[in-house]
Design an enzyme around this catalytic site. Structure first.
Site, PDB file in Angstrom:
ATOM      1  N   GLY A   7       0.816  -1.204   0.000  1.00  0.00           N
ATOM      2  CA  GLY A   7       0.000   0.000   0.000  1.00  0.00           C
ATOM      3  C   GLY A   7       0.849   1.252   0.000  1.00  0.00           C
ATOM      4  O   GLY A   7       1.817   1.341   0.768  1.00  0.00           O
ATOM      5  N   HIS A  10      -0.535   7.821   1.731  1.00  0.00           N
ATOM      6  CA  HIS A  10       0.221   8.726   2.602  1.00  0.00           C
ATOM      7  C   HIS A  10       1.261   7.987   3.442  1.00  0.00           C
ATOM      8  O   HIS A  10       2.460   8.283   3.383  1.00  0.00           O
ATOM      9  CB  HIS A  10      -0.732   9.494   3.506  1.00  0.00           C
ATOM     10  CG  HIS A  10      -1.753  10.286   2.761  1.00  0.00           C
ATOM     11  ND1 HIS A  10      -1.408  11.160   1.753  1.00  0.00           N
ATOM     12  CD2 HIS A  10      -3.102  10.338   2.854  1.00  0.00           C
ATOM     13  CE1 HIS A  10      -2.508  11.720   1.274  1.00  0.00           C
ATOM     14  NE2 HIS A  10      -3.539  11.233   1.922  1.00  0.00           N
ATOM     15  N   CYS A  42      -7.991  14.467   0.743  1.00  0.00           N
ATOM     16  CA  CYS A  42      -8.602  15.607   1.423  1.00  0.00           C
ATOM     17  C   CYS A  42      -8.825  16.772   0.459  1.00  0.00           C
ATOM     18  O   CYS A  42      -9.526  17.736   0.793  1.00  0.00           O
ATOM     19  CB  CYS A  42      -7.746  16.060   2.596  1.00  0.00           C
ATOM     20  SG  CYS A  42      -6.020  16.327   2.176  1.00  0.00           S
ATOM     21  N   VAL A  79      -1.933  -7.591  -3.514  1.00  0.00           N
ATOM     22  CA  VAL A  79      -1.398  -8.609  -2.612  1.00  0.00           C
ATOM     23  C   VAL A  79      -2.541  -9.521  -2.186  1.00  0.00           C
ATOM     24  O   VAL A  79      -3.569  -9.056  -1.675  1.00  0.00           O
ATOM     25  CB  VAL A  79      -0.714  -7.971  -1.394  1.00  0.00           C
ATOM     26  CG1 VAL A  79      -0.319  -9.048  -0.391  1.00  0.00           C
ATOM     27  CG2 VAL A  79       0.519  -7.183  -1.829  1.00  0.00           C
ATOM     28  N   SER A 113      -7.381   2.631   4.342  1.00  0.00           N
ATOM     29  CA  SER A 113      -8.767   2.340   4.710  1.00  0.00           C
ATOM     30  C   SER A 113      -9.645   2.403   3.470  1.00  0.00           C
ATOM     31  O   SER A 113      -9.206   2.801   2.392  1.00  0.00           O
ATOM     32  CB  SER A 113      -9.262   3.356   5.752  1.00  0.00           C
ATOM     33  OG  SER A 113      -9.199   4.676   5.222  1.00  0.00           O
ATOM     34  N   TYR A 157     -16.321  15.617   7.878  1.00  0.00           N
ATOM     35  CA  TYR A 157     -15.580  16.615   7.104  1.00  0.00           C
ATOM     36  C   TYR A 157     -15.735  16.419   5.598  1.00  0.00           C
ATOM     37  O   TYR A 157     -15.988  17.369   4.861  1.00  0.00           O
ATOM     38  CB  TYR A 157     -14.092  16.564   7.478  1.00  0.00           C
ATOM     39  CG  TYR A 157     -13.715  17.488   8.612  1.00  0.00           C
ATOM     40  CD1 TYR A 157     -14.654  18.316   9.213  1.00  0.00           C
ATOM     41  CD2 TYR A 157     -12.416  17.530   9.094  1.00  0.00           C
ATOM     42  CE1 TYR A 157     -14.306  19.154  10.261  1.00  0.00           C
ATOM     43  CE2 TYR A 157     -12.050  18.363  10.147  1.00  0.00           C
ATOM     44  CZ  TYR A 157     -13.013  19.179  10.713  1.00  0.00           C
ATOM     45  OH  TYR A 157     -12.665  20.015  11.742  1.00  0.00           O
ATOM     46  N   PRO A 274       7.038  -8.801  15.613  1.00  0.00           N
ATOM     47  CA  PRO A 274       8.132  -7.830  15.564  1.00  0.00           C
ATOM     48  C   PRO A 274       8.652  -7.524  14.160  1.00  0.00           C
ATOM     49  O   PRO A 274       9.323  -6.507  13.961  1.00  0.00           O
ATOM     50  CB  PRO A 274       9.223  -8.471  16.430  1.00  0.00           C
ATOM     51  CG  PRO A 274       8.890  -9.927  16.466  1.00  0.00           C
ATOM     52  CD  PRO A 274       7.398 -10.009  16.386  1.00  0.00           C
ATOM     53  N   GLY A 280      -0.553   4.564   9.401  1.00  0.00           N
ATOM     54  CA  GLY A 280      -1.640   5.194   8.656  1.00  0.00           C
ATOM     55  C   GLY A 280      -3.006   4.634   8.995  1.00  0.00           C
ATOM     56  O   GLY A 280      -3.241   4.134  10.102  1.00  0.00           O
ATOM     57  N   LEU A 298      -6.445   9.995   9.664  1.00  0.00           N
ATOM     58  CA  LEU A 298      -6.125  11.320   9.151  1.00  0.00           C
ATOM     59  C   LEU A 298      -4.794  11.269   8.412  1.00  0.00           C
ATOM     60  O   LEU A 298      -3.871  10.550   8.838  1.00  0.00           O
ATOM     61  CB  LEU A 298      -6.028  12.340  10.293  1.00  0.00           C
ATOM     62  CG  LEU A 298      -7.314  12.786  10.988  1.00  0.00           C
ATOM     63  CD1 LEU A 298      -6.969  13.664  12.189  1.00  0.00           C
ATOM     64  CD2 LEU A 298      -8.225  13.529  10.029  1.00  0.00           C
ATOM     65  N   GLY A 328      -8.735  20.992  10.590  1.00  0.00           N
ATOM     66  CA  GLY A 328      -9.237  22.302  10.188  1.00  0.00           C
ATOM     67  C   GLY A 328     -10.247  22.155   9.068  1.00  0.00           C
ATOM     68  O   GLY A 328     -10.257  21.166   8.330  1.00  0.00           O
TER      69      GLY A 328
END
Length: 449
Positions: A7, A10, A42, A79, A113, A157, A274, A280, A298, A328
Site C-alpha cells: 500500500g 500517505h 482531502c 497482494v 482504509s 468533514y 516484531p 496510517g 487522518l 481544520g
C-alpha cells in the site's frame, strides 16, 4: 535486508522515503493495487468544486520518484496472501494476471482504509458513489455534470466539504446523517448550530437524525430517490461518506487488532509480530487526550507514522508522540479548527471534563476591521489539564488549533495557557491573545465550582 511495503498512499509513501533514507542498502519492494501513489484525498472536494484545476497537483509523489530513490515499485499489483510464518508475500499483477511470491525480512502494512458501505436496500443502483481515491474523484466530477439533485450521506468533514462544493456549483443538495448534528466528532453544539444555519441559508436541505432506509432507482437502474424512515428525497446522484474501515483482512488473526480491524502498534510502529510494522489508516494511534489507543484515520497521522517506520525498522530510535486528532475546515467563509476531545466526545473517552465557551474579537476594535472568534476550551476536572479546544471565525484562526494541540500534547493546564507568552501587535491580536482570554475565562468558571 528485504522490505516489502503493501500500500502506498500517505503512510506508504512516507515509509518508503524514510526507509530508503535511514537504510539506503535496504531492498524495498512496493505493492500498490492502484495506478497512482500519494493522492491527497482531502483535496477531492476542492477538485470537485473547481478550486483545484489540475488533478495532478493533488499528488505529492509518484512511482517514478520512489523508483529513483531505490525502491522497486509494483503498481496495479494486488497482494493476495501474506504468509507470516514463512515471511512471504504473494501478489497478482492486475494487468497481466501473473502471480509472484517474494520473501521479506520486514513487512510494512500501509494498506489504508476504505469507505464503509452500509447494507442498504438498493445501494447497488447507478450513481451511488464513494469518495476516497483519485479514480472515484474523477467519476464524481463526470457524473456531477449531469446531476442536478445531489444527496450526500454523512455529515463529517468529507461530506460537509462536498456539500459546499455542490452548492457552489449550483446543485440542489440534501445532507443526511444518522446523528442529530453535523461534524459531531469535531465540534460541540454551539459551533454546529451556526454552521447548520449557514447550510440552510445556502439552500441545503438537512435531514439530521435520519438513517437511509432504501435507495430507489429508475427503469435504467439510476438512483432517483433516497428514503429515510420519515422522508423521501429526489436524487440524481448520491455520495456515501459515512466513515472508513481499515484494509487489514490480509493480516486477520495474524497480528493484534482492534475490533474494527485496525492493527495495534506500539510507539515504534511495531505490531504484535516484531517483523511487521504498520502505519496510517490501517493502524491505531495513541490518543493523547485520554492516553488511550484509538482509530483516527487522518493524513497527518499517516505521514508521521510512515516516517517513523523508517526510523524504527530494525531498532527503537524515535518514538511516536501520539495525536490529538487536530483538524481544520473551511466552510462558506468560516474558518474552523479543533483538537482533542469535545465536551460530548469526552464521555466516550472516559474523561470527566469541564468546558468554557468564550467569544471575543481577535484584534482591537480601534482597528479598521475585526472579526469575532467563537472558542471553547475543554479541560479535565481535578487536574485542569487541557484535553481539547475548538475555534471558529470568519478570520483565519485555524493555526491556533495547532497551538492548542501542542497544549494538549504537552499536558498544559488551563493556568499555563492563561499566562502563556504570546506577542501583541494590533494588526494581529490584543495585549492578551484570544487564547489567553479563553483560558482566563475558564479559570473564572473553575473558581465558581
Amino acid at each position: 535486508m528485504k522490505v516489502v511495503v503493501v500500500g502506498c498512499t500517505h503512510a506508504g509513501t512516507a515509509a518508503v522515503k524514510s526507509i530508503l533514507t535511514n537504510h539506503p542498502n535496504a531492498e524495498v519492494t512496493v505493492y500498490e493495487r492502484n495506478d497512482n501513489v500519494s493522492f491527497l484525498s482531502c483535496g477531492i472536494a476542492l477538485y470537485v468544486g473547481g478550486v483545484v484545476k489540475e488533478a495532478d497537483s493533488l499528488f505529492y509523489s509518484s512511482p517514478e520518484e520512489l523508483a529513483s530513490l531505490g525502491a522497486t515499485v509494483k503498481m496495479e499489483h494486488e497482494v493476495e496472501i501474506i504468509d507470516v510464518e514463512h515471511k512471504t508475500v504473494t501478489a497478482k499483477d492486475l494487468t497481466t494476471g501473473s502471480v509472484e511470491t517474494v520473501s521479506y525480512d520486514k513487512l510494512v502494512m500501509t494498506t489504508g482504509s476504505w469507505p464503509i458501505v452500509p447494507p442498504i436496500k438498493g445501494i447497488e443502483a447507478e450513481n451511488i458513489l464513494l469518495c476516497k481515491n483519485f479514480n472515484q474523484a474523477n467519476v464524481i466530477i463526470e457524473r456531477a455534470k449531469e446531476a442536478k439533485k445531489v444527496v450526500v450521506v454523512g455529515g463529517g468533514y468529507i461530506g460537509i466539504e462536498l456539500v459546499e462544493a455542490f452548492v457552489e456549483s449550483g446543485k440542489e443538495v440534501t445532507l443526511i446523517d444518522g446523528l442529530d448534528r453535523i461534524l459531531n466528532k469535531y465540534l460541540d453544539k454551539p459551533f454546529t448550530d451556526v454552521l447548520e444555519k449557514e447550510l440552510v441559508d445556502r439552500g441545503v436541505t438537512l435531514a439530521l437524525g435520519e438513517n437511509v432506509q432504501e435507495f430507489q432507482a429508475d427503469a435504467a437502474g439510476h438512483v432517483n430517490k433516497v428514503i429515510t424512515p420519515s422522508q423521501e428525497f429526489d436524487a440524481d446522484m448520491v455520495i456515501m461518506c459515512v466513515g472508513f474501515s481499515p484494509n487489514t483482512t490480509l493480516l486477520k488473526d495474524k497480528v493484534d487488532m482492534l475490533p474494527n480491524g485496525a492493527i495495534v502498534v506500539d510507539k515504534f510502529m511495531r505490531s504484535s509480530n516484531p517483523d511487521i510494522l504498520a502505519a496510517g489508516d490501517s493502524a491505531v494511534v495513541h490518543y493523547n487526550p485520554s492516553n488511550s489507543t484509538n482509530y483516527i484515520p487522518l493524513a497527518t497521522n499517516a505521514v508521521r507514522q510512515g516516517m517513523l517506520v523508517g526510523y524504527n525498522l530494525v531498532e527503537q530510535k524515535l518514538a511516536y508522540r501520539g495525536t490529538q486528532g487536530t483538524s481544520g475546515l473551511y466552510l462558506f467563509g468560516w474558518k474552523i479548527g479543533s483538537t482533542g476531545v469535545t465536551l460530548e466526545s469526552a464521555k466516550m473517552n472516559n474523561l470527566e471534563v469541564g468546558a468554557t465557551l468564550f467569544e471575543d474579537n481577535y484584534r482591537p476594535e480601534f482597528m479598521p476591521t475585526t472579526e469575532n472568534v467563537m472558542m471553547e476550551l475543554v479541560y479535565e476536572k481535578g487536574t485542569n489539564r487541557i484535553v481539547g479546544g475548538q475555534l471558529m471565525s470568519k478570520y483565519d484562526i485555524t493555526q491556533s488549533a495547532n497551538t492548542l494541540s501542542l497544549a494538549v500534547q504537552n499536558e498544559m493546564t488551563v493556568e499555563d495557557l492563561a499566562l502563556s507568552d504570546f506577542f501583541f501587535q494590533p494588526h494581529f491580536d490584543r495585549p492578551w491573545n484570544y487564547l489567553n482570554l479563553l483560558a482566563q475565562a475558564a479559570l473564572k468558571d473553575l473558581a465558581k465550582n
